[in-house]
Design a protein around this motif. Sequence first.
Motif, PDB file in Angstrom:
ATOM      1  N   MET A 109       0.829  -1.208   0.000  1.00 41.57           N
ATOM      2  CA  MET A 109       0.000   0.000   0.000  1.00 41.57           C
ATOM      3  C   MET A 109       0.862   1.256   0.000  1.00 41.57           C
ATOM      4  N   ASN A 143       2.440   1.536  -3.498  1.00 42.44           N
ATOM      5  CA  ASN A 143       1.505   2.015  -4.524  1.00 42.44           C
ATOM      6  C   ASN A 143       1.165   3.485  -4.327  1.00 42.44           C
ATOM      7  N   CYS A 144       1.032   3.890  -3.066  1.00 46.31           N
ATOM      8  CA  CYS A 144       0.708   5.289  -2.773  1.00 46.31           C
ATOM      9  C   CYS A 144       1.846   6.218  -3.212  1.00 46.31           C
ATOM     10  N   SER A 170      -1.902   1.673  -9.685  1.00 45.20           N
ATOM     11  CA  SER A 170      -1.381   1.939  -8.337  1.00 45.20           C
ATOM     12  C   SER A 170      -2.501   2.285  -7.358  1.00 45.20           C
ATOM     13  N   LEU A 226      -4.442  -0.014  -4.368  1.00 44.98           N
ATOM     14  CA  LEU A 226      -4.427   0.579  -3.020  1.00 44.98           C
ATOM     15  C   LEU A 226      -5.799   0.439  -2.361  1.00 44.98           C
TER      16      LEU A 226
END
Length: 302
Positions: A226, A229-230, A261, A265
Amino acid sequence: MALQQHLQAFNISPVEERRLCLNGTPWIWHLLEECVGNAWEYWSVVIGLISIVCFLFAALPQLYVAYQNGKVDQALSLGFLLCWIAGDLTNFIGCYLTNQLPIQIITAIFYIYMDIIMISQFAYYKLKNQKVTKCGTNLKNGCIAWILLCIVLCMILPSQLLLRNQVQNTFLGKSERSRGIIEMSGFICGYVSCVFYLGSRIPQLYKNFQRRSTEGTSYLLFALAMMGNCTYGLSLILKMPATKYLIGLYFWHHLPWLIGSFGVLVLDLFITAQFIMYRKHKERTTNLVAFEVEPLLINEDF
């Protein structure tokens, strides 16, 4: 001028300008061959490197948990792993063909390496947990083919990264139609990778739901994914040009990777909810068992 604007939006620099980066950050230029001209672009690269670190360490907690209990084949969904590596492979091809940011290509290579390690561990424990008589010839041949594929990928991917400048120069020298075909193929791969990424979480969500448990899986795998991806999506947003016209071109050029992405998330938030829900359920069950056993032990003393 129009060609220069399009190249700027698509992260491509003419050959003459790639030889020098007078106003850029030296360490970024030497490391990534990307000319960073302002603070927004600088932080885009820094956050992109943080994303790489997150994905680099994301698999380590899961590898350790699997090493401890040896039940990774029961905890992780094979569909989750296969969709993940399929998404990473098509992501790399899409990034390469559409000439994405250097940080995206490097991140894509790290993705694939981590997938190789995780799937190899999954296959190892799958074979180990089965009886030898059940390990058929096809399964063994599949393992050998997988090892050969991993060796080939480990040799090809870094070399393709080193040849990136040559590919860019070839891309600039091609006709408009040829560039369009190459770019369209890259975008198709980008959107296919989105489908694989978004679909990869579905088998794992379903497996957790079936077991009513997340035992055997490390939450740090998804927590670091997470974060990765953030930061990955944020690094793309910070790189957006200032001109409104170029923003539109840039947005559409990077759209598959933004969807991939931020979409994953959101799905990882559902997996987070499963970890919280099933952990509470496990604690409640454990407390109930302890409560039932304790009076029985007290009665036996009398």
